[in-house]
Design an enzyme around this catalytic site. Structure first.
Site, PDB file in Angstrom:
ATOM      1  N   PRO A 295       7.001  -2.863 -26.794  1.00  0.00           N
ATOM      2  CA  PRO A 295       8.325  -4.344 -27.483  1.00  0.00           C
ATOM      3  C   PRO A 295       9.219  -4.100 -26.204  1.00  0.00           C
ATOM      4  CG  PRO A 295       8.968  -2.227 -28.215  1.00  0.00           C
ATOM      5  CD  PRO A 295       7.545  -1.921 -27.674  1.00  0.00           C
ATOM      6  N   ARG A 337      18.297 -19.032 -21.539  1.00  0.00           N
ATOM      7  CA  ARG A 337      16.388 -19.476 -22.370  1.00  0.00           C
ATOM      8  C   ARG A 337      16.633 -21.366 -23.522  1.00  0.00           C
ATOM      9  NH1 ARG A 337      15.855 -16.959 -26.555  1.00  0.00           N
ATOM     10  NH2 ARG A 337      13.725 -16.958 -26.828  1.00  0.00           N
ATOM     11  N   CYS A 368      27.048 -27.503 -14.641  1.00  0.00           N
ATOM     12  CA  CYS A 368      26.604 -28.259 -13.917  1.00  0.00           C
ATOM     13  C   CYS A 368      25.430 -28.703 -14.141  1.00  0.00           C
ATOM     14  CB  CYS A 368      27.583 -29.002 -12.661  1.00  0.00           C
ATOM     15  SG  CYS A 368      29.014 -27.617 -11.786  1.00  0.00           S
ATOM     16  N   GLU A 369      24.910 -28.974 -15.414  1.00  0.00           N
ATOM     17  CA  GLU A 369      23.318 -29.678 -16.079  1.00  0.00           C
ATOM     18  C   GLU A 369      23.351 -30.054 -16.826  1.00  0.00           C
ATOM     19  OE1 GLU A 369      20.155 -28.839 -14.952  1.00  0.00           O
ATOM     20  OE2 GLU A 369      20.536 -28.415 -12.769  1.00  0.00           O
ATOM     21  N   TYR A 397      16.279 -11.279 -22.741  1.00  0.00           N
ATOM     22  CA  TYR A 397      15.727 -12.559 -21.550  1.00  0.00           C
ATOM     23  C   TYR A 397      17.146 -13.207 -21.970  1.00  0.00           C
ATOM     24  CZ  TYR A 397      12.006 -10.007 -22.849  1.00  0.00           C
ATOM     25  OH  TYR A 397      10.639  -9.639 -22.351  1.00  0.00           O
TER      26      TYR A 397
END
Ligand SMILES: Cc1ncc(COP(=O)(O)O)c(C=O)c1O
Length: 443
Positions: A295, A337, A368-369, A397
Site C-alpha cells: 500500500p 492529480r 499558468c495552465e 502522489y
C-alpha cells in the site's frame, strides 16, 4: 464537515476559537510560521494505518506475510524511518528512492526494487546494497539481470510481475492490471520467463506479483488476481519445477479524498485477500504461501493536509457553476492529480472549518495552465484575501509528483506530533533551483 470527517487525519481537532488543528497544532499558526503552500502530515495517522495493516495481515494471512510501503506515494528520510520503525518494508522504483531508504537506515533485505524501465546502473546499485527482492517487469529486464547476478554465491531473490488481465474499476491512468497495461509480463510470456530463470544461475524466483492499479474500492479484483497468480504458480510448479513461496498483490486500496466514496476497510480488504489465498492454496495443493502487499496511498493520503493562502479572486458571470475563483498560492506544481486525472478533493477555510457555506467557488492554482484548478465548485464560507485553505487527504502522489513548473520552489513537509513539529523537508529555494542551472551564454 461531519460527513467528511474521515477525510482528515485522526488527530484533527479545533482550537478554542474553532480553528482547525492536527495533533494539537493550529494549522493557521503553522501557515504563518512556515509559509504557504505547505504540507503537514499527522504522525498518529501514519502509525495507526501501518499498525492496522500489520494486524489485519497477521489475522487474515498469518505466517511471514509482510506489508511494504510503496515509496512512490511519498518518501522522505524521516518518513522512511517512521515506516521502518513500524515494521513495514519499503518498495522503491529508482536509485533516488533507494538512497532515501538506505539513508533512513532501512534494512536492505526489507526493500524491493520495482520498475518497468529501471536503468542498469540503478539495478546495480540495488544489488550492491543487498536489496531483498528485484521485481522483474519484462523478459528484457530478466535478460538484463542475468549477467548482473551471474556467479553470486547467494542467489538474488526475484519476483515476476505479471499482467493478470484483471481490469479494476478506476481511472484508466491508474489502472495497471488489464492486458494492454504498460506494466508487467504478459501471462503468455510466463513459460519463456521460467526457461530464462532456469538457465540463469545467480537468481532465484521466490514470488509472483501483480498490481492492479490505484484507488480500488472493491475486494473482488484483488481476489481474482490472486487466483490468476496461483494458476501461474501451478504452471511453474508442474511444467518447470519452480516452486515459489510468496504472492505479492501490490497496492491499490482506495481511499476517499472528496467525501461520498464508500471506503473498503483495511480489515475487510485483508480478510478478502487472506480468504482468496488460503482457499486457492488449498485447491491447488500449495502449503500456505506468504502474502505481501504494497500500500502507498492508503497509508499516506489521509495523513497529509495541504495548506494554501488565498492570493486573489475573480468573480464569475451570473449563471456560472460557481460565484468566483479563489486563486491559491499553490496548485498543480505541488498537486498535479486534479489536472492529470480529475482527482477530487475536499477543503475548508482553516480558521473556520465548521462555518456554513456562503458561496460556491473554484479553487484555482497559481500555475499558468487553465487546467490548474484544485477543486471545481466547492461550497465555502466567504473567504478573504490571505485566508488559509486546508485541503484534506493530500498526502499521496502530490509532493512525490511535484514539479518546478513556472520555476516555483516546492513546498515544505512537516510531521505533526503531540510533542512538537518536525521538518521533514524544508521549502525549496530559488537558489536550490538555480544551483543546477548553468549560466552559460551560447557563443
Ligand atoms: C507496483 C506497485 N505497488 C504498489 C503501488 C502503490 O499503490 P497505491 O498507492 O494505490 O496503494 C503502486 C502504485 O502505482 C505500484 O505500481
Amino acid at each position: 464537515m461531519v460527513e467528511t470527517a474521515d477525510l482528515w487525519p485522526l488527530g484533527t481537532g479545533r482550537t478554542a476559537s474553532g480553528s482547525l488543528t492536527v495533533a494539537g497544532h493550529d494549522l493557521v499558526a503553522l501557515a504563518d510560521a512556515y509559509g504557504t503552500p505547505a504540507y503537514v502530515f499527522d504522525d498518529a495517522t501514519i502509525r495507526d494505518t501501518c499498525r492496522r495493516y500489520r494486524a489485519a495481515l497477521a489475522t487474515h494471512a498469518p505466517g511471514a506475510s509482510r506489508v511494504h510501503y510503496a515509496g512512490k506515494a511519498w518518501l522522505a528520510t524521516g518518513l522512511a524511518r517512521l515506516i521502518a520503525a513500524e515494521g513495514l518494508g519499503l518498495d522503491v522504483v529508482s536509485a533516488g528512492e533507494l538512497a532515501v531508504a538506505l539513508r533512513a537506515g532501512a534494512d536492505p533485505a526489507m526493500i524491493h526494487l520495482h520498475g518497468n524501465a529501471t536503468p542498469t546502473d540503478e539495478v546495480r546499485l540495488a544489488l550492491a546494497a543487498g536489496i531483498g527482492q528485484i521485481v522483474i517487469d519484462s523478459l528484457d529486464a530478466l535478460q538484463r539481470l542475468v549477467p548482473l547476478v551471474a556467479g553470486r554465491q547467494r542467489p538474488q531473490p526475484v519476483a515476476l510481475r505479471l499482467t493478470p488481465e484483471v481490469a479494476a474499476e478506476t481511472h484508466h491512468h491508474i489502472q495497471t492490471g488489464h492486458a494492454s497495461a504498460k506494466f508487467g509480463l504478459p501471462l503468455a510470456a510466463l513459460d519463456a520467463a521460467a526457461r530464462a530463470l532456469a538457465a540463469a544461475d545467480g537468481m532465484v524466483l521466490t514470488a509472483l506479483h501483480a498490481h492492479l492499479g490505484s484507488q480500488i474500492f472493491s475486494a473482488a479484483p484483488f481476489a481474482a488476481a490472486i487466483e490468476v497468480l496461483l494458476a501461474c504458480a501451478v504452471r511453474l510448479r508442474d511444467a518447470h519445477q519452480i516452486v515459489i513461496d510468496e504472492i505479492n498483490i501490490g497496492g491499490g486500496l482506495g481511499v476517499p479524498t472528496a467525501g461520498g466514496q464508500a471506503p473498503l476497510s483495511i480489515e475487510a480488504y485483508a480478510a478478502a485477500l487472506g480468504t482468496a489465498l488460503r482457499d486457492g492454496c488449498r485447491r491447488h495443493g500449495f502449503a500456505p504461501l506468504r502474502l505481501v502487499i504494497e500500500p502507498g496511498r492508503s497509508i499516506i493520503a489521509r495523513a497529509g493536509v495541504a495548506l494554501y493562502r488565498v492570493i486573489a479572486s475573480k468573480p464569475l458571470p451570473a449563471g456560472s457553476d460557481a460565484a468566483r475563483y479563489l486563486h491559491l498560492d499553490g496548485g498543480m506544481g505541488d498537486n498535479i492529480r486534479p489536472a492529470l486525472y480529475g482527482a477530487q478533493y475536499h477543503a475548508v477555510l482553516a480558521a473556520q472549518p465548521d462555518a456554513p457555506a456562503d458561496e460556491t467557488v473554484h479553487l484555482a492554482g497559481r500555475y499558468c495552465e487553465s487546467g490548474d484548478v484544485l477543486i471545481h465548485g466547492i461550497p465555502l464560507p466567504r473567504a478573504a484575501i490571505g485566508d488559509v485553505v486546508a485541503l484534506a487527504s493530500a498526502g499521496a502522489y502530490t509532493l512525490s509528483m511535484a514539479s518546478n513548473y513556472n520555476w516555483v520552489p516546492r513546498p515544505p513537509a512537516l510531521l505533526l506530533r503531540r510533542d512538537g513539529v518536525r521538518l521533514l523537508q524544508r521549502r525549496e529555494t530559488i537558489e536550490d533551483m538555480l544551483a543546477r542551472d548553468v549560466p552559460v551564454v551560447p557563443a
